[in-house]
Design a protein around this motif. Structure first.
Motif, mmCIF file in Angstrom:
data_model
loop_
_atom_site.group_PDB
_atom_site.id
_atom_site.type_symbol
_atom_site.label_atom_id
_atom_site.label_comp_id
_atom_site.label_asym_id
_atom_site.label_seq_id
_atom_site.Cartn_x
_atom_site.Cartn_y
_atom_site.Cartn_z
ATOM 1 N N THR A 110 49.115 42.408 51.414
ATOM 2 C CA THR A 110 49.368 42.838 52.831
ATOM 3 C C THR A 110 48.222 42.169 53.539
ATOM 4 N N ALA A 111 46.994 42.948 53.091
ATOM 5 C CA ALA A 111 45.726 42.604 53.852
ATOM 6 C C ALA A 111 45.414 40.838 53.885
ATOM 7 N N GLY A 112 45.935 40.102 53.060
ATOM 8 C CA GLY A 112 45.673 38.869 53.075
ATOM 9 C C GLY A 112 46.496 38.307 54.053
ATOM 10 N N LEU A 143 46.825 35.298 46.498
ATOM 11 C CA LEU A 143 47.108 34.536 45.355
ATOM 12 C C LEU A 143 46.569 35.283 44.045
ATOM 13 N N LEU A 144 45.269 35.720 44.079
ATOM 14 C CA LEU A 144 44.817 36.448 43.072
ATOM 15 C C LEU A 144 45.283 37.913 42.813
ATOM 16 N N ALA A 145 45.487 38.579 43.871
ATOM 17 C CA ALA A 145 46.396 39.965 43.682
ATOM 18 C C ALA A 145 47.717 39.705 43.225
ATOM 19 N N TRP A 146 48.485 38.603 43.616
ATOM 20 C CA TRP A 146 49.846 38.380 43.028
ATOM 21 C C TRP A 146 49.857 37.984 41.658
ATOM 22 N N SER A 147 48.717 37.141 41.459
ATOM 23 C CA SER A 147 48.650 36.353 40.093
ATOM 24 C C SER A 147 48.260 37.632 38.804
ATOM 25 N N PHE A 148 47.158 38.401 39.147
ATOM 26 C CA PHE A 148 46.615 39.577 38.331
ATOM 27 C C PHE A 148 47.276 40.983 38.543
ATOM 28 N N ARG A 149 48.181 40.979 39.566
ATOM 29 C CA ARG A 149 48.821 42.394 39.601
ATOM 30 C C ARG A 149 47.656 43.296 39.839
ATOM 31 N N MET A 150 46.517 42.897 40.362
ATOM 32 C CA MET A 150 45.443 43.720 40.692
ATOM 33 C C MET A 150 45.211 43.858 42.244
ATOM 34 N N PRO A 151 44.538 44.977 43.080
ATOM 35 C CA PRO A 151 44.210 45.066 44.408
ATOM 36 C C PRO A 151 42.828 44.145 44.598
ATOM 37 N N ILE A 152 42.876 42.838 44.085
ATOM 38 C CA ILE A 152 41.503 41.957 44.306
ATOM 39 C C ILE A 152 41.693 41.487 45.817
ATOM 40 N N ARG A 212 49.151 49.035 43.498
ATOM 41 C CA ARG A 212 48.259 48.931 44.614
ATOM 42 C C ARG A 212 47.752 47.550 44.942
ATOM 43 N N TRP A 213 48.323 46.466 44.100
ATOM 44 C CA TRP A 213 48.087 45.058 44.635
ATOM 45 C C TRP A 213 48.709 44.686 45.699
ATOM 46 N N VAL A 214 49.799 45.251 45.945
ATOM 47 C CA VAL A 214 50.493 45.200 47.377
ATOM 48 C C VAL A 214 49.679 45.340 48.527
ATOM 49 N N ALA A 215 48.772 46.183 48.565
ATOM 50 C CA ALA A 215 47.810 46.417 49.473
ATOM 51 C C ALA A 215 47.187 44.964 49.765
#
Length: 390
Positions: free
Chosen positions: A288-290, A54-63, A282-285
């Protein structure tokens, strides 16, 4: 997109395999049954995964998020504090609520980060130290099981360090399977199952377990998580990240999970240039991990059954190998400043002793003793000069 996907896969496998044994061992240590420990592992896996997505998708960061590994180590060290899992769950809930408050009230978050670094690091080192002794103890008590694990870890530590702990866990699993037979697998629940736990709020358990869990989760995971992301040029918004960590912990606690927080070590895999040359991809990583964390959570029953079939010292030994790097970092940070070495060592010794006073565990007392010594040594005791004459 293959590169960030592969980085996410490596990160998820490394994060899960290197410390899921510690999570289960920690939950068992504070009174969880096999079903409750399995539920707790499932809860922190799924919620960590959903937070990543959710956070990686929302902020387009690898959070990225994970369970609190230092927190799980604290549970193992706090085995003498309580065997009432409902009281432990109450402590988990309080920890999550405090993290939520940090997200809503930034002043509290700043106050936690101002706990002297030598004391926080020394407390963490004291928690980790007895666990990191386990590989030695296991090699003496059950050499036929422990020595192959230790040797495998040494080989991979030299050749492929990232895979050292997962490889050691595979060897441990083979050893457990050979010695325990197939009985453990027939007892495993292959279907994912959550067990709701009604929390009990014991003030002593909250002080000795809940507050230290909050401190090590914030100081040992969330704060380093922000720092790792900043190193790679990402300004993670603190409020959404801390609210996700806190609300995730609160939700997981009702199903036996101990704490959810920002990832630190595995975050470096996904946020670094090895994930993708273009930092905007890099947010895609993390997504994927999630997804993988959610999948791994579905195997929590099998993982718990395997661990329950093993000698406890062997499981703690694998966890000890996984935590050696964290112990080195904690000790280094604790004694970095010569002026604070004595308070830090005092904190370390009291915490590592495992003492329980008035049913409050050693982590709390270690931090208290170190704080008192630090204040005492820093107090300006210079005598006032007496001015003679007029």
């Amino acid at each position: 997109m293959i590169q960030p996907i592969s980085a996410g896969i490596v990160s998820a496998i490394t994060g899960f395999a290197s410390s899921f044994v510690l999570v289960v061992a920690g939950l068992h240590a504070v009174g969880a049954t096999d079903a409750q420990a399995s539920s707790g592992l499932l809860a922190v896996c799924v919620i960590s995964g959903l937070c990543c997505i959710l956070l990686a998708w929302s902020f387009r960061m690898p959070i990225s998020f994970a369970w609190s590994t230092p927190g799980a180590a604290l549970l193992v060290a706090a085995a003498a504090t309580t065997d009432d899992f409902r009281a432990a769950v109450g402590a988990f809930l309080v920890c999550g609520a405090l993290i939520v408050v940090c997200g809503l009230w930034p002043a509290l978050g700043r106050a936690i980060t101002r706990i002297p670094k030598p004391l926080a690091s020394a407390m963490l080192a004291g928690i980790l130290f007895p666990i990191c002794l386990a590989p030695i103890q296991a090699s003496v008590e059950i050499p036929w099981l422990a020595l192959p694990v230790v040797v495998t870890w040494l080989i991979f530590f030299r050749l492929a360090q990232r895979w050292a702990v997962p490889a050691a866990m595979v060897v441990a699993g083979i050893g457990i399977g050979v010695t325990a037979g197939s009985g453990w697998l027939t007892e495993a629940s292959l279907a994912p199952s959550l067990s709701f736990v009604v929390p009990a709020f014991d003030p002593l358990v909250i002080v000795s377990l809940g507050l230290p869990l909050f401190i090590v989760t914030m100081a040992g995971q969330n704060v380093p998580g922000f720092a790792v992301m900043a190193t790679f040029g990402y300004a993670v918004p603190p409020r959404p990240a801390l609210l996700a960590s806190g609300l995730g912990t609160v939700t997981a606690s009702f199903f036996g999970g101990h704490a959810v927080n920002l990832a630190a070590i595995t975050a470096a895999i996904m946020a670094g240039p090895d994930s993708h040359p273009d930092r905007d991809k890099r947010w895609v990583a993390s997504v994927t991990a999630g997804i993988l964390y959610v999948v791994f959570g579905l195997a929590a029953g099998v993982a718990t059954a395997l661990i329950s079939a093993a000698p406890p010292i062997l499981i703690t030994a694998v966890a000890g190998l996984a935590l050696l790097g964290a112990l080195v970092a904690a000790v280094s940070n604790a004694i970095e400043d010569p002026a604070h070495r004595i308070p830090a060592i005092a904190t370390f010794l009291v915490t590592a002793s495992g003492v329980s006073i008035v049913s409050i565990g050693s982590a709390f007392w270690g931090l208290l003793v170190g704080g008192v010594i630090m204040l005492w040594s820093a107090f300006p005791w210079r005598r006032r000069k007496v001015i003679e004459g007029s």
